[in-house]
Design a protein around this motif. Structure first.
Motif, mmCIF file in Angstrom:
data_model
loop_
_atom_site.group_PDB
_atom_site.id
_atom_site.type_symbol
_atom_site.label_atom_id
_atom_site.label_comp_id
_atom_site.label_asym_id
_atom_site.label_seq_id
_atom_site.Cartn_x
_atom_site.Cartn_y
_atom_site.Cartn_z
ATOM 1 N N ILE A 13 -3.102 -3.560 7.190
ATOM 2 C CA ILE A 13 -2.370 -4.208 6.080
ATOM 3 C C ILE A 13 -2.345 -3.318 4.845
ATOM 4 C CG2 ILE A 13 -2.123 -6.273 4.663
ATOM 5 C CD1 ILE A 13 -3.785 -7.844 6.602
ATOM 6 N N ILE A 14 -1.152 -3.125 4.309
ATOM 7 C CA ILE A 14 -0.991 -2.506 2.984
ATOM 8 C C ILE A 14 -1.018 -3.675 1.999
ATOM 9 C CG2 ILE A 14 0.478 -1.097 1.490
ATOM 10 C CD1 ILE A 14 1.694 0.146 4.043
ATOM 11 N N MET A 15 -2.153 -3.824 1.348
ATOM 12 C CA MET A 15 -2.386 -5.003 0.490
ATOM 13 C C MET A 15 -1.763 -4.722 -0.876
ATOM 14 S SD MET A 15 -6.403 -5.567 1.409
ATOM 15 C CE MET A 15 -6.997 -4.060 0.682
ATOM 16 N N ASP A 16 -0.503 -5.060 -1.034
ATOM 17 C CA ASP A 16 0.198 -4.692 -2.270
ATOM 18 C C ASP A 16 0.595 -5.947 -3.047
ATOM 19 O OD1 ASP A 16 1.273 -2.980 -4.110
ATOM 20 O OD2 ASP A 16 3.100 -2.552 -2.974
ATOM 21 N N GLY A 17 0.670 -5.803 -4.365
ATOM 22 C CA GLY A 17 1.180 -6.891 -5.202
ATOM 23 C C GLY A 17 0.150 -7.537 -6.121
ATOM 24 N N LEU A 57 -7.574 -2.029 6.351
ATOM 25 C CA LEU A 57 -7.023 -2.473 5.067
ATOM 26 C C LEU A 57 -6.903 -1.306 4.098
ATOM 27 C CD1 LEU A 57 -9.069 -5.783 4.561
ATOM 28 C CD2 LEU A 57 -6.774 -5.515 5.548
ATOM 29 N N TYR A 58 -5.719 -1.153 3.508
ATOM 30 C CA TYR A 58 -5.471 -0.069 2.554
ATOM 31 C C TYR A 58 -5.973 -0.530 1.187
ATOM 32 C CZ TYR A 58 -2.659 4.165 1.413
ATOM 33 O OH TYR A 58 -2.218 5.420 1.081
ATOM 34 N N ALA A 59 -7.103 0.001 0.757
ATOM 35 C CA ALA A 59 -7.719 -0.463 -0.487
ATOM 36 C C ALA A 59 -7.457 0.477 -1.656
ATOM 37 C CB ALA A 59 -9.223 -0.621 -0.292
ATOM 38 N N PHE A 60 -7.446 1.791 -1.398
ATOM 39 C CA PHE A 60 -7.232 2.759 -2.482
ATOM 40 C C PHE A 60 -6.662 4.037 -1.871
ATOM 41 C CE2 PHE A 60 -8.246 5.876 -5.710
ATOM 42 C CZ PHE A 60 -8.072 5.178 -6.903
ATOM 43 N N SER A 61 -5.490 4.402 -2.310
ATOM 44 C CA SER A 61 -4.836 5.572 -1.712
ATOM 45 C C SER A 61 -5.212 6.844 -2.461
ATOM 46 C CB SER A 61 -3.311 5.387 -1.727
ATOM 47 O OG SER A 61 -2.794 5.680 -3.003
ATOM 48 N N SER A 62 -4.973 7.963 -1.796
ATOM 49 C CA SER A 62 -5.265 9.245 -2.447
ATOM 50 C C SER A 62 -4.314 9.470 -3.627
ATOM 51 C CB SER A 62 -5.164 10.393 -1.429
ATOM 52 O OG SER A 62 -3.965 10.306 -0.689
ATOM 53 N N GLU A 63 -3.249 8.658 -3.726
ATOM 54 C CA GLU A 63 -2.318 8.758 -4.854
ATOM 55 C C GLU A 63 -2.665 7.779 -5.979
ATOM 56 O OE1 GLU A 63 -1.177 8.783 -1.540
ATOM 57 O OE2 GLU A 63 -1.085 10.959 -1.755
ATOM 58 N N ASN A 64 -3.552 6.816 -5.693
ATOM 59 C CA ASN A 64 -3.884 5.818 -6.715
ATOM 60 C C ASN A 64 -4.684 6.397 -7.891
ATOM 61 O OD1 ASN A 64 -4.125 3.095 -4.317
ATOM 62 N ND2 ASN A 64 -2.474 3.529 -5.746
ATOM 63 N N TRP A 65 -5.149 7.649 -7.758
ATOM 64 C CA TRP A 65 -5.808 8.317 -8.884
ATOM 65 C C TRP A 65 -4.863 8.524 -10.046
ATOM 66 C CZ3 TRP A 65 -10.826 8.219 -8.468
ATOM 67 C CH2 TRP A 65 -11.417 8.290 -7.204
ATOM 68 N N ILE A 175 1.323 -4.535 8.516
ATOM 69 C CA ILE A 175 1.877 -5.527 7.588
ATOM 70 C C ILE A 175 1.881 -4.928 6.185
ATOM 71 C CG2 ILE A 175 1.470 -7.807 6.534
ATOM 72 C CD1 ILE A 175 -0.070 -8.571 9.117
ATOM 73 N N ARG A 176 2.962 -5.128 5.421
ATOM 74 C CA ARG A 176 2.909 -4.812 3.987
ATOM 75 C C ARG A 176 3.340 -6.033 3.197
ATOM 76 N NH1 ARG A 176 3.998 0.566 0.603
ATOM 77 N NH2 ARG A 176 3.446 -0.272 -1.439
ATOM 78 N N THR A 177 2.539 -6.401 2.232
ATOM 79 C CA THR A 177 2.880 -7.536 1.379
ATOM 80 C C THR A 177 3.649 -7.045 0.156
ATOM 81 O OG1 THR A 177 0.760 -7.382 0.208
ATOM 82 C CG2 THR A 177 0.846 -8.851 2.112
ATOM 83 N N VAL A 181 9.240 -2.006 0.893
ATOM 84 C CA VAL A 181 9.452 -1.599 2.281
ATOM 85 C C VAL A 181 9.258 -0.092 2.385
ATOM 86 C CG1 VAL A 181 11.047 -1.678 4.243
ATOM 87 C CG2 VAL A 181 11.028 -3.535 2.576
ATOM 88 N N ARG A 182 8.005 0.319 2.349
ATOM 89 C CA ARG A 182 7.655 1.729 2.529
ATOM 90 C C ARG A 182 6.205 1.808 2.997
ATOM 91 N NH1 ARG A 182 8.786 1.577 -3.234
ATOM 92 N NH2 ARG A 182 6.880 1.036 -4.380
ATOM 93 N N LEU A 183 5.840 3.005 3.489
ATOM 94 C CA LEU A 183 4.491 3.147 4.051
ATOM 95 C C LEU A 183 3.490 3.718 3.047
ATOM 96 C CD1 LEU A 183 5.291 4.369 7.675
ATOM 97 C CD2 LEU A 183 4.750 2.069 6.885
ATOM 98 N N SER A 184 3.983 4.315 1.959
ATOM 99 C CA SER A 184 3.087 4.847 0.919
ATOM 100 C C SER A 184 1.914 5.654 1.499
ATOM 101 C CB SER A 184 2.574 3.705 0.022
ATOM 102 O OG SER A 184 3.644 3.053 -0.618
ATOM 103 N N ASN A 185 2.246 6.544 2.440
ATOM 104 C CA ASN A 185 1.249 7.484 2.974
ATOM 105 C C ASN A 185 0.102 6.797 3.733
ATOM 106 O OD1 ASN A 185 0.330 10.072 3.470
ATOM 107 N ND2 ASN A 185 -0.611 10.362 1.461
HETATM 108 C C1 IPE Z 1 -0.242 1.317 -1.603
HETATM 109 O O1 IPE Z 1 0.178 0.563 -2.685
HETATM 110 C C2 IPE Z 1 -1.706 1.565 -1.700
HETATM 111 C C3 IPE Z 1 -2.571 0.406 -1.515
HETATM 112 C C4 IPE Z 1 -2.191 -0.809 -1.234
HETATM 113 C C5 IPE Z 1 -3.975 0.676 -1.664
HETATM 114 P P1 IPE Z 1 0.779 1.245 -4.001
HETATM 115 O O2 IPE Z 1 1.110 0.128 -4.917
HETATM 116 O O3 IPE Z 1 -0.141 2.295 -4.497
HETATM 117 O O4 IPE Z 1 2.086 1.954 -3.438
HETATM 118 P P2 IPE Z 1 3.399 2.444 -4.172
HETATM 119 O O5 IPE Z 1 2.971 3.230 -5.367
HETATM 120 O O6 IPE Z 1 4.158 1.218 -4.570
HETATM 121 O O7 IPE Z 1 4.135 3.235 -3.150
#
Ligand code: IPE
Ligand code: IPE
Ligand code: MG
Length: 228
Positions: A13-17, A57-65, A175-177, A181-185
């Motif tokens: 799951i990409i836990m977004d939002g 579960l996607y909690a913190f991406s390498s881009e979230n920095w 699943i992405r919430t 509609v993207r995979l965000s790495n």
């Molecule tokens: C993807 O969500 C990363 C996590 C859920 C941890 P983001 O919110 O960082 O993705 P983008 O920036 O919308 O692509």
């Protein structure tokens, strides 16, 4: 909940939002992340009840920095608290913790907490919970390719064997919430034949019934893998 007949072993799951959830309520983003942790708790419990062997579960991406320092600190603080406070919960639900991504590069106190939690849950068997922390799929693929090359073989099997998820069942459903509609790495290699499911529900509002709905959807899909 009833016995599983959906056939899925591994759901990611990409836990977004979280931020939008808070904004809708005129709350600071932190409140959204806190509510997001509550949703994680409920969904991890449901994963076992729904017969899933593994959940990533996607909690913190390498881009979230790239986010403001305050928000990054809030997220790391919540992560630390989750790892410590939920050890009993993991034991009660027979959940084995796994962390994927470049987590060893995190602050030493976080690394120590993770190592302790991995060890404490290593004997648990019902569900593997893989938390993606400082995770980026492109980074994972570079690391896997380097390891494969160092072992003298670059092939699909060799790269797959060096992925962070190598010891997990193949990914069935991603699943992405939150309506993006993207995979965000996230899990780029593993998604090659995963079924994708996008929902507008914001992560803190995502309930076990929503996971059940995604699995019902999955059960009706015809996975052909290029064949007939
Ligand atoms: C993807 O969500 C990363 C996590 C859920 C941890 P983001 O919110 O960082 O993705 P983008 O920036 O919308 O692509
Ligand atoms: C997902 O929620 C959590 C993380 C990426 C850590 P967001 O913080 O990305 O929430 P939105 O996308 O801004 O609503
Ligand atoms: Mg987001």
């Amino acid at each position: 909940m009833t016995a599983p007949n959906h056939g899925a072993r591994h759901v990611a799951i990409i836990m977004d939002g979280n931020g939008r959830w808070a904004k809708k309520r005129l709350l600071p983003r932190f409140a959204g992340h806190k509510a997001g942790v509550e949703a994680v708790r409920t969904i991890v419990r449901a994963a076992g009840d729904l017969g899933l062997e593994a959940m990533t579960l996607y909690a913190f991406s390498s881009e979230n920095w790239k986010r403001p320092e305050d928000e990054v600190n809030d997220l790391m603080g919540l992560m630390k608290r989750f790892i410590v406070s939920d050890l009993d919960e993991f034991a009660a639900n027979d959940v084995k913790l796994k962390v994927i991504g470049n987590w060893r590069a995190l602050a030493p106190d976080v690394v120590a907490l993770i190592e302790n939690a991995l060890e404490r849950t290593s004997g648990n068997k019902r569900t593997t919970l893989a938390v993606a922390l400082n995770y980026g799929a492109q980074d994972e693929l570079v690391r896997a390719a380097q390891a494969a090359a160092a072992a003298g073989e670059i092939s699909e099997a060799a790269i797959a064997a060096h992925l962070d998820t190598a010891d997990m069942p193949p990914l069935d459903l991603l699943i992405r919430t939150s309506g993006e509609v993207r995979l965000s790495n996230f899990l780029l290699w593993q998604s090659a034949y995963a079924e994708l499911y996008f929902t507008d529900i914001l992560w803190p509002d995502f309930k076990p019934a929503d996971l059940q709905a995604a699995l019902d959807h999955f059960a009706r899909r015809d996975r052909r893998y290029g064949g007939l």
